[in-house]
Design a protein around this motif. Sequence first.
Motif, PDB file in Angstrom:
ATOM      1  N   ALA A 356      11.311 -76.095 -18.947  1.00  0.00           N
ATOM      2  CA  ALA A 356      10.292 -74.844 -18.875  1.00  0.00           C
ATOM      3  C   ALA A 356      10.900 -73.716 -19.918  1.00  0.00           C
ATOM      4  N   VAL A 357      12.101 -74.053 -20.473  1.00  0.00           N
ATOM      5  CA  VAL A 357      12.405 -72.995 -21.637  1.00  0.00           C
ATOM      6  C   VAL A 357      11.338 -73.046 -22.740  1.00  0.00           C
ATOM      7  N   ALA A 358      10.630 -71.629 -23.020  1.00  0.00           N
ATOM      8  CA  ALA A 358       9.397 -71.798 -23.717  1.00  0.00           C
ATOM      9  C   ALA A 358       9.903 -70.960 -25.091  1.00  0.00           C
ATOM     10  N   ALA A 359      10.994 -71.639 -25.825  1.00  0.00           N
ATOM     11  CA  ALA A 359      11.436 -71.005 -26.970  1.00  0.00           C
ATOM     12  C   ALA A 359      10.221 -70.636 -28.093  1.00  0.00           C
ATOM     13  N   PRO A 360       8.997 -71.567 -28.270  1.00  0.00           N
ATOM     14  CA  PRO A 360       8.118 -71.348 -29.155  1.00  0.00           C
ATOM     15  C   PRO A 360       7.695 -70.015 -29.014  1.00  0.00           C
ATOM     16  N   SER A 361       7.526 -69.293 -27.747  1.00  0.00           N
ATOM     17  CA  SER A 361       7.088 -67.908 -27.506  1.00  0.00           C
ATOM     18  C   SER A 361       7.940 -66.845 -28.212  1.00  0.00           C
ATOM     19  N   ALA A 362       9.467 -67.088 -28.060  1.00  0.00           N
ATOM     20  CA  ALA A 362      10.230 -66.255 -28.478  1.00  0.00           C
ATOM     21  C   ALA A 362      10.382 -66.423 -30.231  1.00  0.00           C
ATOM     22  N   VAL A 414      -2.430 -63.078 -34.978  1.00  0.00           N
ATOM     23  CA  VAL A 414      -1.397 -63.709 -35.788  1.00  0.00           C
ATOM     24  C   VAL A 414      -0.536 -64.438 -34.829  1.00  0.00           C
ATOM     25  N   LEU A 415      -0.354 -63.391 -33.629  1.00  0.00           N
ATOM     26  CA  LEU A 415       0.986 -63.798 -32.680  1.00  0.00           C
ATOM     27  C   LEU A 415       0.231 -64.964 -31.868  1.00  0.00           C
ATOM     28  N   LEU A 416      -0.803 -65.102 -31.608  1.00  0.00           N
ATOM     29  CA  LEU A 416      -1.716 -66.347 -31.106  1.00  0.00           C
ATOM     30  C   LEU A 416      -1.298 -67.375 -31.818  1.00  0.00           C
ATOM     31  N   ALA A 417      -1.667 -67.385 -33.133  1.00  0.00           N
ATOM     32  CA  ALA A 417      -1.708 -68.354 -34.072  1.00  0.00           C
ATOM     33  C   ALA A 417      -0.222 -68.914 -34.089  1.00  0.00           C
ATOM     34  N   LEU A 418       0.750 -68.055 -34.415  1.00  0.00           N
ATOM     35  CA  LEU A 418       2.013 -68.565 -34.191  1.00  0.00           C
ATOM     36  C   LEU A 418       2.612 -69.314 -32.919  1.00  0.00           C
ATOM     37  N   GLY A 419       2.018 -68.652 -31.770  1.00  0.00           N
ATOM     38  CA  GLY A 419       2.583 -69.430 -30.660  1.00  0.00           C
ATOM     39  C   GLY A 419       1.929 -70.604 -30.447  1.00  0.00           C
ATOM     40  N   LEU A 420       0.628 -70.890 -31.115  1.00  0.00           N
ATOM     41  CA  LEU A 420      -0.096 -72.256 -30.750  1.00  0.00           C
ATOM     42  C   LEU A 420       0.969 -73.259 -31.614  1.00  0.00           C
ATOM     43  N   ALA A 421       0.815 -72.795 -32.810  1.00  0.00           N
ATOM     44  CA  ALA A 421       1.534 -73.609 -34.096  1.00  0.00           C
ATOM     45  C   ALA A 421       3.051 -73.895 -33.624  1.00  0.00           C
ATOM     46  N   GLY A 422       3.845 -73.210 -32.785  1.00  0.00           N
ATOM     47  CA  GLY A 422       4.933 -73.200 -32.326  1.00  0.00           C
ATOM     48  C   GLY A 422       5.094 -74.356 -31.286  1.00  0.00           C
ATOM     49  N   THR A 423       4.245 -74.057 -30.405  1.00  0.00           N
ATOM     50  CA  THR A 423       4.205 -75.134 -29.013  1.00  0.00           C
ATOM     51  C   THR A 423       3.670 -76.479 -29.756  1.00  0.00           C
ATOM     52  N   LEU A 424       2.759 -76.495 -30.736  1.00  0.00           N
ATOM     53  CA  LEU A 424       2.831 -78.071 -31.131  1.00  0.00           C
ATOM     54  C   LEU A 424       3.722 -78.495 -31.869  1.00  0.00           C
ATOM     55  N   TRP A 426       7.086 -77.603 -31.626  1.00  0.00           N
ATOM     56  CA  TRP A 426       8.237 -77.912 -30.963  1.00  0.00           C
ATOM     57  C   TRP A 426       8.700 -79.130 -30.015  1.00  0.00           C
ATOM     58  N   PRO A 427       9.582 -79.700 -30.475  1.00  0.00           N
ATOM     59  CA  PRO A 427       9.456 -81.173 -29.508  1.00  0.00           C
ATOM     60  C   PRO A 427       9.687 -80.839 -27.979  1.00  0.00           C
ATOM     61  N   GLY A 428       8.903 -81.397 -26.966  1.00  0.00           N
ATOM     62  CA  GLY A 428       9.265 -81.078 -25.479  1.00  0.00           C
ATOM     63  C   GLY A 428       8.855 -79.459 -25.007  1.00  0.00           C
ATOM     64  N   ALA A 429       8.179 -78.841 -26.113  1.00  0.00           N
ATOM     65  CA  ALA A 429       8.107 -77.606 -25.515  1.00  0.00           C
ATOM     66  C   ALA A 429       6.810 -77.637 -24.586  1.00  0.00           C
ATOM     67  N   PRO A 430       6.854 -76.598 -23.433  1.00  0.00           N
ATOM     68  CA  PRO A 430       5.778 -76.771 -22.476  1.00  0.00           C
ATOM     69  C   PRO A 430       4.606 -76.002 -23.143  1.00  0.00           C
TER      70      PRO A 430
END
Length: 514
Positions: A356-362, A414-424, A426-430
């Motif tokens: 459940a670590v949401a590293a892409p958000s940080a 911009v923040l939402l776009a970065l969050g979506l890109a990071g989630t896609l 990042w390996p194993g990201a929720p």
Amino acid sequence: MSGSLWLRVPGGDTLPVIPRPRRTGPGPGDDGPAGDPMDQLAERLDGLIAAAVHPDEIAAVLESDGMTDEHIRLTYGRHDSFGLAEELYARVPRAFPEPEHVPDPWKVSLTACLLRGVVFALPGLAYVLGAPLLEGPKDRLGLPAGTLTLLAGALIGWVWDQTLSHRAYTWLGLGDRAAAGRTLLVGAPAGALLGIAAALTVPGGPPFSYAFAAGQALYVGAATVLLVLGRERVLLAALGPMAAGSVLALFTEVPVPVRVGLLVASLLAACALAVRELPVADGVRAGARRLRGWTGHRPGEGPVRWRMLRGAEEEYGPRGPRIGDSVPYGMFGLGTGLLVLYAALGEVLAGGPAEAVAAPSAVALTLSMGPAEWLLHRFRSGSLSGLRAARSPRQFWLRMLGTLGRCLAAYLSVLLALGLAGTLLWPGAPGLTGIRAATLLLLGAVMWTGLLLQSFGAVRPAAVVCASAALAQSVALLLGVGQPRLVQLVVAAAAAAALGALVCLLLGRATAHR
């Protein structure tokens, strides 16, 4: 005072707009009776009269060009210049001219702001490069080995370096770059030592985690020096070896000695470049002088001190920021740092699975600080334009709200776009579900509005709101109150609402934008 105030044009008329006294009889070329002198005067002075905010301005113009009361009585039938000015003021409607184009003082380069955002986020790649060295059993909270050790040092670094940056920036704002250098020379090593000490107090970490935390603390101090002194490109170059090794590690196996060498190389480069920017020799000499004259310290030196009396022989010493003025910046850094930490690890800290670590958000919040800085300048520029265009306090307030809405919407996009890109990526990201996305956007609103208030000097209310939000989330986590995702959402929404209200209240006044 005897000369005309009108600009003299060589070979031209020295009185281009003031009418001559009316002739007593018809002259050559006259086709009919002369017009009303008041109409002629109002027509010729139309621009000056329309722009005047009081009749006395018009009277001053008339008198400055030698129009006497006798001439006014004979020509216009008014008692004096003030009576004439009042009638002209009432006859011509107000039409204030637009000011001449002036350069925008808040215009900054978007590239420079984006570069700062990259520099803020790039050190995170060091964890990718050092991950094999941090292997070990998970701690009691289910986090990877050494996580708590690194977080303890990072939190201390956030608090200390926010405070230190404010003090150094204040000296730079006063035009004393040498004093800013001395502040950084003393503060950066002290902050690094505090970060190392905080990391060493956390037991149970793998041996390398303590060395990594020490390097992290040293880097934070060096990066603070370079960023405050405007050396972003130099810091980016220092991070080059580490960044290249991290990217290579994503595609192939990098030997451990190479990983350590790249990490050490970037750390030493950043520290060496920071030392080069600091007045080390001057600092040593100043320290020696202070030690020698410790007992003879003059009360005029050091921070601001209020005194009732000052002797004529006492010289004015240097004046700088008080400690109490810098502490709120540290509290703001602590509050926002904890909120970002809970956004990434909140569910795990509450007993959830490690997945459940949401590293892409940080990472998204960190990367977005570059666009956030540029949009803060855009808001200042828009509010300045609103000051020039508004005709009433309410009109300015509405213009300010429009500028605020556009800037905040752009930042959240911009923040939402970065969050979506990071989630896609990042390996194993929720997955970025609805509640996660809402929490991310609310946290972004908290950080941007907090930085906005901070840029206007209203750091204390922003620090109180952010620190209170972090405290509320910490208490809920310790007591096990509520579902972690829902608690994060509620706390972020409350903090965003409070900061939004403060922005509308404090920045809706024109005097706040001077």
